[in-house]
Design an enzyme around this catalytic site. Structure first.
Site, mmCIF file in Angstrom:
data_model
loop_
_atom_site.group_PDB
_atom_site.id
_atom_site.type_symbol
_atom_site.label_atom_id
_atom_site.label_comp_id
_atom_site.label_asym_id
_atom_site.label_seq_id
_atom_site.Cartn_x
_atom_site.Cartn_y
_atom_site.Cartn_z
ATOM 1 N N ASP A 36 56.790 -103.217 46.623
ATOM 2 C CA ASP A 36 56.286 -102.743 45.337
ATOM 3 C C ASP A 36 56.868 -103.589 44.214
ATOM 4 O OD1 ASP A 36 54.940 -100.504 43.714
ATOM 5 O OD2 ASP A 36 56.954 -100.619 42.857
ATOM 6 N N TYR A 41 59.472 -105.749 35.875
ATOM 7 C CA TYR A 41 60.744 -105.733 36.602
ATOM 8 C C TYR A 41 61.492 -107.065 36.509
ATOM 9 C CZ TYR A 41 58.648 -101.610 38.862
ATOM 10 O OH TYR A 41 58.046 -100.409 39.112
ATOM 11 N N LYS A 71 51.440 -104.349 39.153
ATOM 12 C CA LYS A 71 50.980 -103.393 38.159
ATOM 13 C C LYS A 71 50.538 -104.062 36.859
ATOM 14 C CE LYS A 71 54.345 -100.129 40.029
ATOM 15 N NZ LYS A 71 55.178 -101.101 40.756
ATOM 16 N N HIS A 104 50.072 -99.281 35.240
ATOM 17 C CA HIS A 104 51.469 -98.855 35.300
ATOM 18 C C HIS A 104 51.716 -97.488 34.662
ATOM 19 C CE1 HIS A 104 55.681 -100.768 35.816
ATOM 20 N NE2 HIS A 104 55.784 -99.464 35.877
ATOM 21 N N GLN A 184 51.156 -93.645 41.922
ATOM 22 C CA GLN A 184 52.590 -93.802 42.158
ATOM 23 C C GLN A 184 53.356 -93.025 41.082
ATOM 24 O OE1 GLN A 184 55.748 -97.344 41.657
ATOM 25 N NE2 GLN A 184 54.149 -97.841 43.156
#
Length: 301
Positions: A36, A41, A71, A104, A184
């Site tokens: 993922d 990030y 995302k 996201h 998610q």
């Protein structure tokens, strides 16, 4: 292709991007195939050095063996930006295509450019009031129609959402051509989200749990939960294994992250045992509605 129930998260608040890439390489060697990712990030370019050279990890490893998710960030919801954002993810990850591409969050923000390296551009705010600058013109369905085109073009195999509640999903399902494959959301023994999980499963939307082990914060430290520890002791497993197995037995996929090989290997052992109905219910009873992050711009249900 079905999403593997056990995945590997690539967000870390303590590791550098190269260290996360090293952890991913180790996870691949141990047997993980579901990863993922997200541009926010700051690790995708580092991960690209791994995904773009799989033969250096193992000579038999192929791109088709992996399930890679990324995302669409909040500032890129406007239709004109969706395809470029997806291509940027594919290029950074060096993975040819994405197995799943998620919106996201349900919060659209004003466009600040494609590069998200500048942290000040990630959540744009008014200089005087400090309030988040939202994109009030872009509807979820506007973004989603561009996401559907990515599937048509073969850039992504499936599309989904993250941090969406029922109130976001209901109108989207009524208007979409390709329904979300995944939602998610944060799920762990202190944030159970039973009603959302049941609703999504009834509507054939798979749930992936991020932060399935909570966090080391005192308020969300599920690994020190007395009930979880008691069940772990009775099962001869670790508290982390109990938390992960609890989610997978609910039909939820999990994406824990660890830089240490012993924990990476330990997480792979969660399918060697099962929790009883009584244990499953006791863990549900530990729900406190606690999240690991509280972002005032996120439109929680």
């Amino acid at each position: 292709r079905e999403i593997p129930q056990l995945g590997f998260g690539t967000y870390s608040s303590v590791l550098s991007p190269p260290e996360v890439a090293t952890a991913v390489r180790q996870a691949l060697l141990c047997g993980f195939r579901h990863f993922d990712c997200a541009p926010i990030y700051d690790t995708q370019s580092a991960l690209g050095t791994v995904f773009g050279d799989l033969s250096s990890v193992h000579p038999d490893l192929k791109r088709s063996d992996l399930f890679i998710t990324s995302k669409l960030w909040n500032t890129l919801h406007a239709p004109a930006h969706v395809r470029r954002a997806c291509l940027d993810c594919i290029q950074s990850l060096r993975c040819d295509y994405l197995d799943c591409f998620l919106v996201h969050s349900p919060t659209a923000m004003q466009f600040t450019g494609y590069g998200l390296e500048d942290r000040g551009c990630r959540v744009p705010t008014d200089s005087e009031t400090g309030k988040v600058l939202r994109d009030l013109e872009t509807r979820h369905v506007d973004t989603w129609r561009e996401m559907e085109k990515l599937v048509d073009e073969g850039l992504v195999r499936s599309i989904g959402v993250s941090n969406f509640g029922v109130r976001h999903l209901e109108p989207l399902l009524a208007l979409c051509r390709i329904p979300p494959a995944v939602n998610q959301v944060e799920i762990h023994p202190h944030c159970v989200q039973t009603s959302l999980v049941e609703w999504c499963q009834q509507h054939h939307i798979h749930i992936t749990a991020f932060s399935p082990l909570g966090s080391q914060k005192d308020t969300v430290n599920v690994l020190d939960d007395a009930v979880v520890m008691e069940i772990a002791s009775a099962a001869g497993m670790s508290p982390a294994q109990v938390c992960l197995r609890w989610s997978t037995q609910r039909g939820i996929s999990v994406i824990p992250h660890s830089p240490e090989q012993r924990f990476i290997t330990e997480n792979l052992g969660i399918f060697g045992f099962s929790l009883s109905d009584a244990h499953m219910s006791r863990i549900v009873g530990q729900d406190k509605g606690k999240r690991t992050g509280d972002y005032d711009w996120l439109e929680w249900d």
